[in-house]
Write an enzyme that holds these catalytic residues in place. Sequence first.
Site, PDB file in Angstrom:
ATOM      1  N   GLU A  32       9.770   5.152   7.865  1.00 41.15           N
ATOM      2  CA  GLU A  32       9.513   3.651   7.686  1.00 41.15           C
ATOM      3  C   GLU A  32       9.562   2.942   9.127  1.00 41.15           C
ATOM      4  O   GLU A  32       8.503   2.153   9.361  1.00 41.15           O
ATOM      5  CB  GLU A  32       9.996   2.863   6.564  1.00 41.15           C
TER       6      GLU A  32
ATOM      7  N   HIS B  26      -0.786   1.184   9.062  1.00 41.57           N
ATOM      8  CA  HIS B  26       0.403   1.833   8.683  1.00 41.57           C
ATOM      9  C   HIS B  26       0.284   2.843   8.125  1.00 41.57           C
ATOM     10  O   HIS B  26       1.136   3.956   8.207  1.00 41.57           O
ATOM     11  CB  HIS B  26       1.419   0.551   8.211  1.00 41.57           C
ATOM     12  N   GLU B  27      -0.373   2.895   6.729  1.00 37.56           N
ATOM     13  CA  GLU B  27      -0.412   3.723   6.008  1.00 37.56           C
ATOM     14  C   GLU B  27      -1.363   5.252   6.528  1.00 37.56           C
ATOM     15  O   GLU B  27      -0.930   6.294   6.310  1.00 37.56           O
ATOM     16  CB  GLU B  27      -1.470   3.213   4.671  1.00 37.56           C
TER      17      GLU B  27
ATOM     18  N   ALA C 160       1.230  -1.081   0.086  1.00 37.11           N
ATOM     19  CA  ALA C 160      -0.117  -0.117   0.126  1.00 37.11           C
ATOM     20  C   ALA C 160       0.915   1.146   0.009  1.00 37.11           C
ATOM     21  O   ALA C 160       2.006   1.190   0.226  1.00 37.11           O
ATOM     22  CB  ALA C 160      -0.979   0.145   1.322  1.00 37.11           C
ATOM     23  N   MET C 161       0.262   2.264  -0.432  1.00 37.03           N
ATOM     24  CA  MET C 161       1.004   3.692  -0.443  1.00 37.03           C
ATOM     25  C   MET C 161       0.306   4.916   0.370  1.00 37.03           C
ATOM     26  O   MET C 161      -0.900   4.965   0.186  1.00 37.03           O
ATOM     27  CB  MET C 161       1.130   4.029  -1.851  1.00 37.03           C
ATOM     28  N   GLU C 162       0.868   5.658   1.333  1.00 39.20           N
ATOM     29  CA  GLU C 162       0.403   6.529   2.021  1.00 39.20           C
ATOM     30  C   GLU C 162       0.011   7.869   1.555  1.00 39.20           C
ATOM     31  O   GLU C 162      -0.127   8.849   2.261  1.00 39.20           O
ATOM     32  CB  GLU C 162       1.249   6.686   3.255  1.00 39.20           C
TER      33      GLU C 162
END
Length: 883
Positions: A342, A319-320, A284-286
């Site tokens: 991270e 997390h994201e 995934a990407m934030e």
Amino acid sequence: MDIARTPATPDGNIEMADAAFEPKAPPEIRREDYTPFPWLVPATHLTFELGLEKTRVTARLEVERNPAAEVSPTIRLNGDAIELVSLKCDDGECAGHMIDGDDLVVTLEGDKHTIEIVTEIDPSANSQLMGLYASSGMLCTQCEAEGFRRITFFPDRPDVLSTYTVRMSGPKDQFPILLCNGNRVETGEDGDTHWAEWHDPWPKPSYLFALVAGDLVARTDSFTTMNGREVELNVYVREGDLDRTEHAMESLKRSMKWDEEVFGREYDLDLFNIVAVSDFNMGAMENKGLNVFNTKYVLADPETATDGDYDGIEGVIGHEYFHNWSGNRITCRDWFQLSLKEGFTVLRDQLFSQDMGSAPVKRIEDVRVLRGAQFPEDSGPLAHPIRPDSYREISNFYTATVYNKGAEVIRMMRTMAGEEAFRKGTDTYFDRHDGEAATCEDFVKSIEDGAGLDLTQFRRWYSQAGTPRVRVDLSHEGDEAVLKLSQTVPDTPGQTDKQPMPIPLKIALFDRESGKHSGEELVVLDKESDTFRFGSFASKPVLSINRGFSAPVTIQRDIPGEDLVFLAARDDDSFARYEAMQDLMVGHLVSASTGVLSDADRETGRRDIVRALKAVIEDEAIDDLMRGELLSMPSQTYIAEQIEAADPGRIFDEREALKGFIASELKEELHRLYDRSEKLPYSQSAEAKGARKLKTLILTYAAASDPAKASELAGHQYDRADNMTDRQGALMVLTGIDSIERTNALIDFYNRYEGNALVIDKWFALQAMSLHPQVIEHVKALADHQDFTMKNPNRVRSLYMAFAGNPHGFHAASGEGYRMIADLILALDPINAQTAARFVPSLGKWRKMEPGRSAMMRAELERISKAPKLSRDTFEQVTRSLG
């Protein structure tokens, strides 16, 4: 960003380059060479005319000289595989410009300018899945680390922060949903076309830019922040997947609430969108306000998702979301600081998951990942500090060291400071650096100042690679227990003569008779060696050390089997109890696999292990989730890491033999445990999840002692299953047994879930991971299956990454497993270099293998290195692996 948690096939007939061909090494980027970019970009205005095969991008950049940088007469705008259509400066012609490699270099004479750049790209041809690309009829982006340069020419580096205003338009029947970062400002229609304008008020680097356009539906909800802001929440998916998004939405709301309560962080936009994409290189990407997710980490229901999938979704969504502050509001100055965002965010998602479920089990799971992925990285040719000194391709540094070891290093600060003082340190960090591109040093200094710690020596954890080894010796003198500790940090590529690092170790000393201890203590080993004395012990106590895995180190000690049995049965620290059980089995299997175990010691060791396992089965004070961890055997990969020249075949035989012995000796106890577990109905309660874990674990033991009976029992579990956890667990066991139940279950599973990509991924992976003697032939056949494609990273990983992680098949004595992965890398590299490069480390472990396998693995790496037109990603991984 979360790294991914796990058609013709390559056939070995790949055309090789001339022997004289030498791939050109990409340039080395060094941290010490960092200089600020000479131009600021306060505002970026983007206009997208969207199409699957042609998208036109107009970028209007407001630029001004950076007073903190040296004056430059030009501005370098990075590009990659994009076509320049036109260029203007201040609405007229530019004084001068040139294409330098992939970059656009523009001459600028004044202090402030507006640059307008028009580019055209073909998203449908973008198989690398970086920049703007097409996925099943929709358009989406992935820009971390250097993907934005595949959209338009821009200073594509994390320290160039800009506010973005975006107007996107396209056919409304093809792209009914238009999404971007920030808040939606305005929408409209013009015949068959519609448009949307978005504005993100928070300055961000280009790697956080995101755009999605497609035919999507949304689960919508809302969240009220601690200061009363009403935030609209959406989870966008394909039609037909909406009923599998409830868990994702609830996970998001829990994440938002937890971050307010634990870290004091409030969300800062009116809108938060999640989009599930089937073609994605990562987990995934934030991206700010628009998180793009691999479908694997969004879609779940009991019929199609396991308990592990549910936990994974919750953890990755957390997390994201947590990146909104630890990564977005404060970002990285340069990519060497990647662990700044991270490592910290991994710790935050680990703590979140601990609070949402079983904290002891989550801690064990996290350590298992660290030991399975990061410890081997630290001991091999790819070893690097959590803040690297140089790189050639940044995508190769999205590693377990940067993420998982980075989290452990920050966790050590938290352990030494205490939770309350650590929170003061993180508050200092957020207050001091909000809106900046910061460094790891900025973070450490904030914790140091806020928590009142002296972290001068601790900074070595950021600069030194390698897993420290702590030698432990406990003696008894008079009425004192004397604990002698010493540390060594092994040499790693480019680093020798390491300096001692502060190592916080939680310990407890147990009285043998009462089975009690007087309290846990924290000792910090900050020298090469030190001695610690503890009074009031009439006899030598039993030492429990590195409780809760307080430091990411390897403990070396000579401890009697009797003491390990004591700790495995009685330690009140769940991790230390698990560790004692693992030590019992690892020590036995290492000795057996290296031929130093006598028959008498083999029998004694096996009996000790059975005695400790029986105590776990009978202990009513622990829950079944924890019981499942305590009853689990160490992985073959972890055992091999403890051996200098490992023989995977011998390790496999010894491990299976021990598993069969345990199953035979504890047959009645395990049978009763299975029957008890089978009676619990499905739910997401900890009790039910623990029961499901035990059922599959017991089947794996049964398969080693009585395959025919295990096949019958697993077939029965498969047929009766009303959830994916039980069904997948049964199928996992069946795939390793040559039986009619195996064949029937595989056919049924495929027919039942045909068309559901995520579940069919499981079908591929289970067969690739199996212990079946013909696993290599099965993988070859699956690569020819109509549902296999090299263009989807999830599908490639489900088959080949699963196989590369299967020591039984990958390390086949013939070397065929190595050839298969090398052929895959060569075939995949032109299609998706980032995914291809991630397969190289499996071959890079050649130094740890016995001579025959070692030579074959190295030969495959050398074959890859000679291929023409090898990507930077794969070239760097291969050359570093060869050394």
